[in-house]
Design an enzyme around this catalytic site. Structure first.
Site, short mmCIF file in Angstrom:
data_model
loop_
_atom_site.label_atom_id
_atom_site.label_comp_id
_atom_site.label_asym_id
_atom_site.label_seq_id
_atom_site.Cartn_x
_atom_site.Cartn_y
_atom_site.Cartn_z
N PRO A 1 15.07 17.49 -16.39
CA PRO A 1 13.71 18.06 -16.41
C PRO A 1 12.65 16.99 -16.22
O PRO A 1 12.83 15.85 -16.63
CB PRO A 1 13.62 18.69 -17.80
N VAL B 1 8.78 9.09 1.34
CA VAL B 1 9.53 10.31 1.59
C VAL B 1 9.29 11.36 0.52
O VAL B 1 9.67 12.49 0.68
CB VAL B 1 11.04 10.04 1.68
N LYS C 1 7.35 18.91 -8.65
CA LYS C 1 8.77 19.19 -8.94
C LYS C 1 8.90 19.48 -10.43
O LYS C 1 8.33 18.77 -11.25
CB LYS C 1 9.60 17.96 -8.65
N SER D 1 0.87 -4.16 4.61
CA SER D 1 1.52 -4.86 5.72
C SER D 1 1.50 -3.97 6.96
O SER D 1 1.86 -2.80 6.89
CB SER D 1 2.98 -5.18 5.35
N GLY E 1 0.82 -1.22 0.00
CA GLY E 1 0.00 0.00 0.00
C GLY E 1 0.84 1.25 0.00
O GLY E 1 0.55 2.20 0.72
N ILE F 1 5.60 -3.62 7.76
CA ILE F 1 6.58 -2.97 6.89
C ILE F 1 6.01 -1.63 6.44
O ILE F 1 4.95 -1.58 5.81
CB ILE F 1 6.89 -3.86 5.66
#
Ligand SMILES: Cc1cc2nc3c(=O)[nH]c(=O)nc-3n(C[C@H](O)[C@H](O)[C@H](O)COP(=O)(O)OP(=O)(O)OC[C@H]3O[C@@H](n4cnc5c(N)ncnc54)[C@H](O)[C@@H]3O)c2cc1C
Length: 166
Positions: free
Chosen positions: A101, A47, A78, A39, A9, A42
């Protein structure tokens, strides 16, 4: 196909589940049952907080409001990544920097600029990002991230600010 199970997930799992649900249709309309297994032990990498500008088309396909999504996840777009000093070993005294890019190279009337860039002399041609995208200029001008108060993007970049009134 009646049933699909997705293991994990994280970003990949949830996007795959959402994408398949949209593409294959709801269960009431004969679509498959989609189950996502997470899980409890885990964790996710989790990030990343900056999505590619191409995420816009994924969100549109899923029917998710872009501004709502960005605000709810404290994320942004970004425009690219600048890699400093990856080309040479430290201590050589030479510096190098390039921008990767995050938007596909510029297309005009069905033509890509990339083959024309490749034909130019590698010693004198502009860096790739500068020649075929507008991303590097945006990054250099520090106009990349989407601000929290801004609405949906109409394109890969945010629109320029209107001139301030005196
Ligand atoms: C430092 C860093 C910065 C990053 N920055 C960005 C960014 O700015 N923008 C961006 O888009 N991406 C970024 N990324 C990449 C992004 O975070 C990852 O690519 C993305 O989160 C990976 O998603 P995933 O679903 O593949 O893996 P994960 O998010 O790790 O999910 C894996 C899932 O699988 C589950 N799982 C594992 N084993 C099992 C098992 N045996 N049984 C059941 N479940 C299991 C875990 O519990 C977890 O839920 C960054 C990555 C790093 C390391």
């Amino acid at each position: 196909m009646r049933s699909i199970m997705i293991i994990g997930g994280g970003t990949a799992g949830w996007l795959a589940a959402a994408f398949l649900a949209r593409a294959l249709g709801p269960r009431e309309a004969g679509g498959p049952r989609i189950t996502l297994l997470e899980s409890p032990e885990i964790g996710t990498i989790g990030v990343g907080e900056g999505a590619f500008p191409t995420m816009r088309s994924t969100l549109q396909f899923l029917g998710i409001d872009e501004t709502h999504f960005i605000r709810s996840t404290a994320a942004t777009f970004k425009q690219g990544i600048r890699f400093d000093d990856w080309l040479r070993a430290p201590g050589t005294g030479k510096r190098h920097s390039y921008i990767h890019p995050f938007e596909p190279p510029f297309y005009a009337e069905g033509l890509s600029l990339v083959p024309y860039w490749l034909q130019q002399d590698p010693r004198t041609r502009l860096p790739f990002a500068e020649a075929v995208t507008i991303q590097s200029r945006v990054v250099q001008a520090q106009l990349g991230p989407k601000g929290p108060g801004e609405g949906d993007f109409a394109g890969p970049l945010r629109p320029p600010k209107p001139p301030s009134r005196a």
